[in-house]
Write a protein that holds these residues in place. Sequence first.
Motif, PDB file in Angstrom:
ATOM      1  N   UNK A   1       8.753   3.602   5.574  1.00 32.94           N
ATOM      2  CA  UNK A   1       7.695   4.601   5.779  1.00 32.94           C
ATOM      3  C   UNK A   1       7.092   4.454   7.176  1.00 32.94           C
TER       4      UNK A   1
ATOM      5  N   UNK B   1       0.810  -1.230   0.000  1.00 31.60           N
ATOM      6  CA  UNK B   1       0.000   0.000   0.000  1.00 31.60           C
ATOM      7  C   UNK B   1       0.835   1.269   0.000  1.00 31.60           C
ATOM      8  N   UNK B   2       1.844   1.315  -0.839  1.00 36.05           N
ATOM      9  CA  UNK B   2       2.578   2.574  -0.964  1.00 36.05           C
ATOM     10  C   UNK B   2       1.711   3.559  -1.753  1.00 36.05           C
ATOM     11  N   UNK B   3       2.029   4.853  -1.644  1.00 32.05           N
ATOM     12  CA  UNK B   3       1.298   5.853  -2.422  1.00 32.05           C
ATOM     13  C   UNK B   3       1.928   5.880  -3.801  1.00 32.05           C
TER      14      UNK B   3
ATOM     15  N   UNK C   1       9.206  -2.008  -2.944  1.00 36.14           N
ATOM     16  CA  UNK C   1       8.019  -1.406  -2.325  1.00 36.14           C
ATOM     17  C   UNK C   1       7.875  -1.871  -0.881  1.00 36.14           C
TER      18      UNK C   1
ATOM     19  N   UNK D   1       1.558   6.956  -7.008  1.00 29.15           N
ATOM     20  CA  UNK D   1       1.955   8.074  -7.871  1.00 29.15           C
ATOM     21  C   UNK D   1       2.917   9.059  -7.204  1.00 29.15           C
ATOM     22  N   UNK D   2       3.119   8.918  -5.892  1.00 25.52           N
ATOM     23  CA  UNK D   2       3.966   9.889  -5.201  1.00 25.52           C
ATOM     24  C   UNK D   2       5.396   9.371  -5.127  1.00 25.52           C
TER      25      UNK D   2
END
Lengths: 291, 234
Positions: free
Chosen positions: B147, B87-89, B140, B91-92
């Motif tokens: 993160x 669940x990384x962001x 990721x 497009x960021x």
Amino acid sequence: MFAELLQYLFAGLTSGAIYALAGLGFAIIYNSSHVINFAQGEFIMIGGMSTAMMVAAGVPLPVASLLAVLVTMLVGVALEKFAIEPARNADVTTIIIITIGASIFLRGLAQIVWDKEFHSLPAFSGETPLNVGGATLMPQSIWVVGVAVVVIVALWWFFNRTLFGKAMLATSFNRLAAQLMGIGVKKVLMVSFALSALLGAVGGIVVTPITFTNYEAGIMLGLKGFSAAVLGGLGNGMGAIVGGLAVGIAEALASGYLSSAYKDAVAFVIILFVLFFLPNGLFGKKGTDRV
Amino acid sequence: MLLEISGLSSHYGRIQAVRGIDVTVGEGELVALVGANGAGKTTMLRCISGVQPLTGGTIRFDGRDITRMPADQRVALGIAQVPEGRQVFGPMSVEDNLRLGAYRRKGDDVEADIKRMYDMFPILFKKRELPAGTLSGGQQQMLAIARALMSHPRLLLLDEPSMGLAPLLVAEIFNVVQALKRQGTTIFLVEQNAYAALAIADRGYVLETGAVVMSDVGQTLLADERVKEAYLGL
Ligand SMILES: Nc1ncnc2c1ncn2[C@@H]1O[C@H](COP(=O)(O)OP(=O)(O)OP(=O)(O)O)[C@@H](O)[C@H]1O
Ligand SMILES: [Mg+2]
């Protein structure tokens, strides 16, 4: 020939800038909640109407504009707090219907608080037209486009350079992960309504000297903002801007070269065209892009 | 105990995913929760993070009842989760993902921490400007862990960090988990890869259809005939 085209382009860019702001309003709320807020047009109306009424009552324009933006943002927050938030467990379609109800309510309220008449504002810096390439350009059009550019740049800065703006973007990309980062998604939702209201209000204020406004003025403007948003791909900021300008210019060309009777039809044709042939809009993501 | 869960139940509509679970995690411990597909592991972590409503039981963190606390406040208290599927962001940028991990933290040492994460995961430094969605699965996963660490968690929840990774990467991820433990991070590790998880865990719980059926020291569970048969494929 060329002067005529230029004239239509000026007109198209002016209204396109307003549609772009409204389209961005749709995009911001859509991103934070997947709700299409059909009261977006009413933000435009409230911005224009409250400024016009305050100016008529003797409040200086800059003060009236600022107050009008704040009032509209309060309406946006109240809409979220009292109409959207209590229904947050309902499905998206239900919430969209709630926004339609809210838009009808706000129009009714505007009739009661103000009236049914048309109102205007004096042009911000006079009515002396400029001559550009044989076409006339009203100073107010420059105000409209200039203010839109400033607002869009500020918005870009907010979403790309501030932590809270990034948190709002992150929430739209992945709500669960955003919650796990400690981002308060309720606050994100509230700020998105406040921001969308701000965009609507600003557009409503700068365009009122050109188009006038009344309690119903938001219906068409909202609809065109919506067609801008779907044309650009719902939820895509860049798309909403390009979509807004495209709708504005298409509309100006249609009413110039065909008949002004077609002006309002253009937005509907664009919505239908997009729904049938371009369901993701010009810049929308295709289908599911999650891995 | 840092985390004390008692009688935890949770439903999806009428389906009960978790039935009266008791779990504790002590300060500095690495506790593993293993169980098959659909056993309720993710549901449990979601409850601890506050993104899934409980239908029974209580959760205490550091002595404090947090059963009804909103998710964002739990992060501020020190509970971080690396969710299933990373669940990384997408497009960021990688760096923005890290920065958002520190969203609830006050203080100006965020940049220093980002640097620390780059030291720990050099590949993230190389890819710091790229959209997180362009990273490979293993990268990721590193990003998702980094993160979460950005929040300076007192309790790190890991949901199947080895899922879908090639064996070499799985080993790397488990090395990272062990290193974090050595640095004193308290970890609650959820895994289908029971062998690897129990091998590095202080204690373990075995979850079956929403209930804990066994709990013991990690090595003891590893040696248990029933666990071997059901989860280790031995
Ligand atoms: N969103 C949902 N809606 C309905 N039922 C769900 C949902 N998520 C999980 N479940 C059900 O709840 C039970 C527990 O699911 P959960 O995801 O917690 O299991 P898990 O142990 O994490 O499985 P896995 O190893 O596959 O990740 C399963 O029976 C699953 O089908
Ligand atoms: Mg799971």
